[in-house]
Design an enzyme around this catalytic site. Structure first.
Site, PDB file in Angstrom:
ATOM      1  N   ILE A  57       6.241   6.398  11.097  1.00  0.00           N
ATOM      2  CA  ILE A  57       6.419   7.603  11.906  1.00  0.00           C
ATOM      3  C   ILE A  57       5.142   7.919  12.696  1.00  0.00           C
ATOM      4  O   ILE A  57       5.187   8.349  13.847  1.00  0.00           O
ATOM      5  CB  ILE A  57       6.796   8.789  10.980  1.00  0.00           C
ATOM      6  N   SER A 109       7.967  16.902   3.656  1.00  0.00           N
ATOM      7  CA  SER A 109       9.222  16.198   3.357  1.00  0.00           C
ATOM      8  C   SER A 109      10.193  17.207   2.774  1.00  0.00           C
ATOM      9  O   SER A 109       9.772  18.200   2.155  1.00  0.00           O
ATOM     10  CB  SER A 109       8.941  15.115   2.313  1.00  0.00           C
ATOM     11  N   TYR A 127       4.827  13.078  -5.840  1.00  0.00           N
ATOM     12  CA  TYR A 127       5.023  13.085  -4.384  1.00  0.00           C
ATOM     13  C   TYR A 127       5.632  14.423  -3.934  1.00  0.00           C
ATOM     14  O   TYR A 127       5.171  15.039  -2.979  1.00  0.00           O
ATOM     15  CB  TYR A 127       5.919  11.903  -3.983  1.00  0.00           C
ATOM     16  N   LYS A 147       4.052  17.288  -1.465  1.00  0.00           N
ATOM     17  CA  LYS A 147       4.716  17.705  -0.230  1.00  0.00           C
ATOM     18  C   LYS A 147       4.955  19.223  -0.225  1.00  0.00           C
ATOM     19  O   LYS A 147       4.973  19.846   0.829  1.00  0.00           O
ATOM     20  CB  LYS A 147       6.022  16.913  -0.042  1.00  0.00           C
ATOM     21  N   SER A 165      10.475   2.901   6.493  1.00  0.00           N
ATOM     22  CA  SER A 165       9.030   2.749   6.711  1.00  0.00           C
ATOM     23  C   SER A 165       8.437   2.068   5.479  1.00  0.00           C
ATOM     24  O   SER A 165       9.161   1.611   4.599  1.00  0.00           O
ATOM     25  CB  SER A 165       8.389   4.128   6.912  1.00  0.00           C
TER      26      SER A 165
END
Ligand SMILES: NC(=O)c1ccc[n+]([C@@H]2O[C@H](COP(=O)([O-])OP(=O)(O)OC[C@H]3O[C@@H](n4cnc5c(N)ncnc54)[C@H](O)[C@@H]3O)[C@@H](O)[C@H]2O)c1
Length: 318
Positions: free
Chosen positions: A47, A169, A201, A205, A236
């Protein structure tokens, strides 16, 4: 057995319908960026690279702030060729090292007179520790961008109106901040389960969303605004450290049926960076180029302030 088959068929049908009927919005703004400078962290892949390309096409001076010299220089060369913009350059930045972040900021401030857009895009979901002993995921995804932003704030203020974009996210919705998570992050070393990595994670975020919330308050009246966002589900390199067989299957499934390409994934970042007249929405969270109300914990003034204080301590700012 029939029940499970039914669920699988239902999921496949949902993903296919989603792919056919849900078109992500493409940013159509025509803003030109000649004379403006943009930093994109992690701008050599995914991205970030698509975002950097779009900025370069609009005429900006684009700094790819990346970990690997070789990959960063290669990406900068590719982007110069693709966009015809000779002002796409690489500068080395490792968000897993506070010493490196400080020296990046020092070099940048010496070499560049402007900073109009800071795009905190880089992130990972990798076990291990940062050079400073923090859990890798918290360190790279939240503490690193927190420190970097603070070190560059004066330049952003001098160049205002300017913006900070924090790529978060939708996973933040599953995160929690109980400040114990800081310790949980420290325990994450090689061999941590995919579940642990995923939890860390989502915490990191959520930190991105809360950081943006608090930053907006501190920037009131400066004409520097900030936004956090979900880029969509995008193919990705992000899940490269997901190793357990069942999570690999889920990842492959989502990637084939649901995820979009990085160019689609860059559209909400472009919206937050370039859309006119969204300054009054500073501090808010966007998905698919639309304002989204986050859960109460992600917009709690007390939690955001406490996270700011803890983050300042963790990067030796106080
Ligand atoms: N891909 C998705 O489906 C998805 C979904 C939600 C959010 N996001 C977010 O989008 C952003 C971009 O991710 P992506 O999907 O393009 O993944 P990616 O892995 O392709 O890109 C991440 C970039 O961050 C860089 N990076 C990692 N560690 C670094 C470090 N220590 N120092 C400097 N740079 C470092 C990587 O080198 C890479 O360039 C991330 O913030 C991610 O959390 C992605």
């Amino acid at each position: 057995m029939i029940f499970y088959l039914f669920i699988v068929v239902l999921l496949v049908a949902y993903f296919i319908a989603h792919r056919i009927f849900v078109q992500r919005k493409t940013f159509t703004g025509t803003a030109k960026l000649h004379g403006k400078t943009v930093i994109v962290t992690g701008g050599n892949t995914g991205i970030g690279k698509a975002t950097a390309a779009a900025m370069a096409v609009r005429g900006a001076r684009v700094i790819l702030a990346c970990r690997s010299k070789q990959r960063g220089e290669e990406a900068a060369r590719e982007l110069r060729m693709e966009t015809g913009n000779e002002s796409v350059i690489f500068m080395q930045l490792d968000l897993a090292s506070q010493k490196n972040i400080r020296s990046f900021a020092e070099n940048f401030l010496k070499a560049e007179s402007r900073l109009d857009l800071l795009i905190n895009n880089a992130a990972l979901a990798t076990p291990g520790r940062t050079e400073d002993g923090l859990g890798m995921i918290l360190g790279v995804n939240h503490i690193g961008p927190f420190l970097l932003t603070n070190l560059l704030l004066e330049r952003l203020k001098e160049c205002a109106p300017s913006r900070v974009i924090n790529v978060s996210s939708c996973g933040h919705d599953l995160g929690t901040i109980d400040f114990e998570c800081i310790n949980t992050h420290k325990r994450l070393t090689l061999g941590s389960s995919d579940g642990d990595l995923f939890r860390a994670y989502t915490h990191s975020k959520l930190c991105n969303v809360l950081f943006t919330h608090e930053l907006a308050k501190r920037l009131e009246g400066t004409k520097v605004t900030c936004y956090s966002l979900h880029p969509g589900s995008v193919r990705s390199e992000l899940g490269r450290d997901i190793n357990e067989w069942h999570t690999r299957i889920i990842k492959a499934f989502i990637s084939k049926l649901w995820a979009t390409d990085p160019v689609s994934g860059a559209q909400t970042t472009l919206y937050c960076a370039l859309q006119e007249d969204i300054e009054h929405l500073s501090g808010r969270y966007f998905s698919d180029s639309q304002l989204v109300q986050v859960k109460p914990e992600a917009r709690d003034d007390g939690i955001a302030k406490k996270l700011w204080d803890v983050s300042e301590k963790l990067c030796g700012m106080i």
